[in-house]
Design a protein around this motif. Structure first.
Motif, short mmCIF file in Angstrom:
data_model
loop_
_atom_site.label_atom_id
_atom_site.label_comp_id
_atom_site.label_asym_id
_atom_site.label_seq_id
_atom_site.Cartn_x
_atom_site.Cartn_y
_atom_site.Cartn_z
N VAL A 140 0.84 -1.20 0.00
CA VAL A 140 0.00 0.00 0.00
C VAL A 140 0.88 1.25 0.00
CG1 VAL A 140 -1.60 1.33 1.43
CG2 VAL A 140 -1.97 -1.12 1.08
N ARG A 141 0.51 2.22 -0.84
CA ARG A 141 1.23 3.49 -0.94
C ARG A 141 0.42 4.61 -0.30
NH1 ARG A 141 2.45 1.37 -6.56
NH2 ARG A 141 0.52 2.40 -7.25
N ALA A 142 1.06 5.76 -0.14
CA ALA A 142 0.38 6.90 0.48
C ALA A 142 -0.86 7.30 -0.31
CB ALA A 142 1.34 8.08 0.59
N ALA A 143 -0.79 7.22 -1.63
CA ALA A 143 -1.95 7.57 -2.45
C ALA A 143 -3.12 6.62 -2.20
CB ALA A 143 -1.57 7.55 -3.93
N ASP A 144 -2.81 5.37 -1.92
CA ASP A 144 -3.86 4.41 -1.59
C ASP A 144 -4.54 4.79 -0.29
OD1 ASP A 144 -3.17 2.73 -3.83
OD2 ASP A 144 -1.48 1.99 -2.64
N VAL A 145 -3.75 5.18 0.71
CA VAL A 145 -4.31 5.54 2.01
C VAL A 145 -5.19 6.78 1.88
CG1 VAL A 145 -3.76 6.21 4.37
CG2 VAL A 145 -2.35 4.51 3.20
N ALA A 146 -4.78 7.71 1.00
CA ALA A 146 -5.59 8.91 0.80
C ALA A 146 -6.96 8.55 0.21
CB ALA A 146 -4.86 9.87 -0.13
N ARG A 147 -6.97 7.56 -0.67
CA ARG A 147 -8.23 7.16 -1.30
C ARG A 147 -8.99 6.17 -0.44
NH1 ARG A 147 -8.99 4.60 -7.41
NH2 ARG A 147 -11.27 4.31 -7.25
N TRP A 148 -8.27 5.28 0.24
CA TRP A 148 -8.88 4.23 1.06
C TRP A 148 -8.32 4.36 2.48
CZ3 TRP A 148 -12.58 2.33 -1.78
CH2 TRP A 148 -12.41 2.23 -3.16
N PRO A 149 -8.93 5.21 3.32
CA PRO A 149 -8.36 5.50 4.65
C PRO A 149 -8.25 4.29 5.56
CG PRO A 149 -10.03 7.13 4.05
CD PRO A 149 -10.11 6.04 3.04
N GLN A 150 -8.97 3.19 5.27
CA GLN A 150 -8.86 2.01 6.12
C GLN A 150 -7.53 1.29 5.95
OE1 GLN A 150 -10.72 2.38 3.41
NE2 GLN A 150 -11.51 0.46 2.57
N MET A 151 -6.79 1.62 4.90
CA MET A 151 -5.51 0.98 4.65
C MET A 151 -4.39 1.70 5.39
SD MET A 151 -5.76 0.23 0.56
CE MET A 151 -7.16 -0.68 -0.13
N LYS A 152 -3.23 1.05 5.48
CA LYS A 152 -2.06 1.67 6.06
C LYS A 152 -0.83 1.17 5.32
CE LYS A 152 -1.65 -1.77 9.80
NZ LYS A 152 -2.78 -2.59 9.36
N THR A 153 0.21 1.96 5.33
CA THR A 153 1.44 1.53 4.69
C THR A 153 1.96 0.28 5.39
OG1 THR A 153 2.72 3.03 6.10
CG2 THR A 153 2.05 3.85 3.93
N GLY A 154 2.50 -0.62 4.60
CA GLY A 154 2.90 -1.92 5.13
C GLY A 154 1.88 -3.01 4.89
N ASP A 155 0.64 -2.61 4.53
CA ASP A 155 -0.36 -3.58 4.11
C ASP A 155 -0.06 -4.03 2.68
OD1 ASP A 155 -1.66 -3.28 6.50
OD2 ASP A 155 -3.31 -2.06 5.72
#
Length: 694
Positions: A140-155
């Motif tokens: 998971v990248r920072a852009a993913d977290v911005a779009r999908w807040p349930q995610m976190k880096t390292g996922d």
């Protein structure tokens, strides 16, 4: 099915304004509220990727109609736009991660409100799925977290499919450390699987094992539903939770695919975050499998339907895949399975632990609970190789739908247990037994080199076993291992406070020389220091042949106390199961079969193989998940939808999605479902005893 977003493009009059919220088209204006009713007018069906026009019509109490929305157009979409709502007036601007409608396998709901009035419209989706390519999993990248807040880096993110070339079909995906350079995940990390459809799905987590006591690896769906046609295989995982549950606090899962997580069990087919849907293509295949040294696994909030041999085949192997030369069977330890919806299968409900005579990977600890196993062909719950600690509780099981035409003889117990030490089975409802309701095969402690203590227990308590067709109710026996009948020693076997009844003997319609017996339970046990108790059980006297509780064919003494042969055992009252009346005899519902024993594995010896079957008027037969009710007496071997004149003999069954009412031969399919409501929450008597799902 992949989650479908129906994107609404709204054109409004100058006097109206609109806004979209999740699952809702909300229409408001500056004028005073108008009484009356609201309706959505438009086509009954839509092909994915196309656009149709719909109107929101207000009808006043005087019959005057007013178009309060002008024209609302929507389209079904996949790929990059999935999960995003297109802003009214600006169809290019993808603004947020909300959805405008909800869908299941074939129906989508278009909703509207106007000045306090509300309405909805069920629309049939025609699947236009063609052409997918796999996208490699990545962190998971920072852009993913911005779009999908349930995610976190390292996922880990599994982005699923990209829609490309027509006529290429769906695809299989394998997520393996060795093949895809998947990094090691830390305890508590999540594998995010994008909603899409797959033929097969393999997840290998042997390089991301979690130490005991640490947070498990989560495996969650996002942006819709993960649908798998064949098999989901989990390899090498130790410490993992595979879940289709929606959690509003974290955003995990998907609000459009909560299954019964909303508290409502009715019409939840197609509504789970993980859907195993075989579409009646392969009745030899399991939906879920595990191997590779797995332990500490939780499976929850998943649906399995439409074919399959079994929903889960966790049985013979469990080698440690981190030791390439290993041939040692590790135990399936601490496997916990709950909140499943399993229905309309060709074979077993679940099949945990091998029933072979030789030793295989056995189960230690674990649980199976709060699940519906409905309209499955053969045995309902089958647990083998049970070492100790397994708990089976608060399930509703309706099985043995192919008892006239199974793949082999005698595959028709509601419950089958093969144990070394102990298991606890309590608060379950079992409907429609075959030869008998349960079989217990005790294999003996010495078979696995253990010395049992008196605290080891096989407990069958506070269950209801209803609508049996066979000789008797239960069989408990000492079974051989590797050709040796090992005695069970120092073990308590307790059958206590169970209910039996509503029986109709019919086993001689399939087998020969099977007279109804005068006992309910048959024991044939070897061992010393073993305490066998049959206490406080109730039979309703629905067969006059039953004049005793126990026939003991073995040397171990049995304590009988407080049992009744003519007690009160009522029909189960459900909130709404198949729209049937509260006194319905559920042995009248089966899978359609034209002859007894058509399968090649079903031998003619001791059977009525080849005998033609006539279905009594009013009985129900399911064929490929669709229900048909017999309406003519001379329907011998008249197969629904196949025989040229089948409509003369069968009513086609539908259910009203709002009321759950059973509808026969409807001419208008609006708001109707071919799958029953399946709300098997119990009422009154059984609920008060704590039996069934909750």
């Amino acid at each position: 099915m992949k989650k479908i977003s129906l994107i609404l493009f709204l054109l409004f009059s100058p006097f109206c304004q609109a806004q979209q919220v999740r699952g809702l088209l909300r229409i408001s204006s500056g004028v005073a509220p108008k009484p009356g009713s609201l309706s959505v007018v438009g086509a009954d069906s839509i092909l994915e990727g196309t656009t149709k026009a719909y109107q929101i019509i207000l009808t006043t109490p005087t019959g005057t109609t007013l178009d309060v929305s002008q024209t609302a157009s929507f389209s079904a979409s996949r790929g990059s736009a999935s999960g995003l709502t297109i802003s009214p007036g600006n169809p290019i601007n993808l603004t947020n991660a909300t959805n405008s409608v909800r869908g299941d396998d074939r129906i989508t709901t278009l909703r509207a409100t106007y000045e306090g009035l509300s309405t909805s419209r069920e629309i049939l989706l025609s699947d236009a799925t063609t052409g997918f390519v796999a996208v490699a999993p990545r962190l998971v990248r920072a852009a993913d977290v911005a779009r999908w807040p349930q995610m976190k880096t390292g996922d880990l993110i599994v982005e699923g499919a990209t829609f490309v070339v027509p006529n290429q079909g769906d695809y299989s995906i394998q997520i393996r450390s060795s093949q895809n350079n998947v990094p090691t995940l830390v305890p508590g990390a999540t594998v995010w699987v994008k909603g899409a459809r797959y033929i097969n799905f393999t997840l290998q987590l042997n390089q991301s094992r979690v130490p005991v006591g640490q947070p498990p690896i989560q495996v969650r769906n996002y942006d819709g539903q993960v649908e798998i046609q064949n098999t989901f295989t989990l390899l090498g995982a130790q410490g993992a939770r595979i879940s289709g549950k929606y959690e509003a606090a974290t955003g995990a899962g998907d609000a459009d695919y909560q299954g019964h997580g909303t508290g409502n069990y009715a019409f939840t087919t197609g509504r789970y975050g993980w859907l195993l849907n075989n579409k009646f293509l392969d009745k030899t295949r399991p939906a879920l499998t595990m191997d590779g040294g797995v332990r500490d696994i939780e499976w929850e909030y998943m649906e399995v339907k439409a074919g399959y041999f079994t929903a889960m085949l966790f049985n013979a192997r469990n080698y440690d895949m981190n030791i390439p030369t290993s041939t040692t069977y590790l135990p399936f330890e601490n496997i916990n399975i709950h909140d499943f919806y399993i229905h309309d299968l060709d074979g077993e409900g679940i099949y945990l632990g091998s029933t072979e005579l030789n030793l295989k990977a056995h189960f230690k600890g674990g649980s199976f609970y709060n699940s519906r196993i409905l309209r499955v062909g053969n045995e309902g719950l089958q647990f083998g190789q049970l070492n100790s600690g397994m708990r089976v509780f608060n399930n509703v099981v309706h099985s043995n739908f192919n008892w006239r035409d199974p793949f082999q003889k005698f595959q028709d117990n509601s419950l089958q247990l093969a144990l070394f030490e102990g298991v606890r089975v309590y608060n379950n409802l079992f409907l429609s037994g075959g030869e008998k309701q349960f079989t217990v095969l005790a294999r003996g402690d010495t078979a696995i080199g253990n010395v049992a203590s008196r605290i080891d227990t096989m407990l069958i308590r506070n269950n209801a076993f209803l609508y049996n067709r066979g000789w008797y109710e239960g069989f408990v026996s000492t079974l051989g291992v590797a050709g040796v009948r090992n005695p069970i020693n120092n073990l308590t076997l307790a059958i206590d406070r169970n209910l039996f009844g509503k029986n109709t003997y019919a086993y001689n319609q399939v087998y020969t020389n099977v007279p109804e017996q005068n006992y309910l339970l048959l024991f044939d046990l070897l061992g010393t220091g073993t305490d066998v108790q049959v206490t406080n059980n109730v039979y309703d006297g629905s067969s006059n042949a039953r004049t005793r509780w126990v026939l003991n064919a073995g040397p171990i003494a049995i304590l009988e106390s407080g049992n009744s042969l003519n007690g009160f055992v009522p029909h189960p009252a459900f909130e709404n199961y198949m729209g049937l009346p509260p006194d319905y005899h559920y042995s009248r519902v089966e899978k359609w079969a034209g002859v007894v024993g058509s399968e090649s594995g079903f031998s003619a010896s001791g059977t009525l193989k080849g005998t033609l079957i006539t279905v009594p008027i009013g009985d129900i037969r399911f064929r490929n998940g669709i229900g048909y009710e017999s309406k003519a007496a001379n329907n011998t071997n008249i197969e629904p939808t196949v025989a040229s004149n089948w409509q003369n003999y069968w009513n086609v069954l539908y259910w009203n999605r709002q009321t759950g009412e059973l509808i026969r031969n409807p001419t208008n399919l609006t708001n109707l479902s071919t799958t029953p409501p399946d709300n098997t929450k119990l009422l009154s008597f059984y609920k008060d005893r704590g039996i069934g799902i909750y």
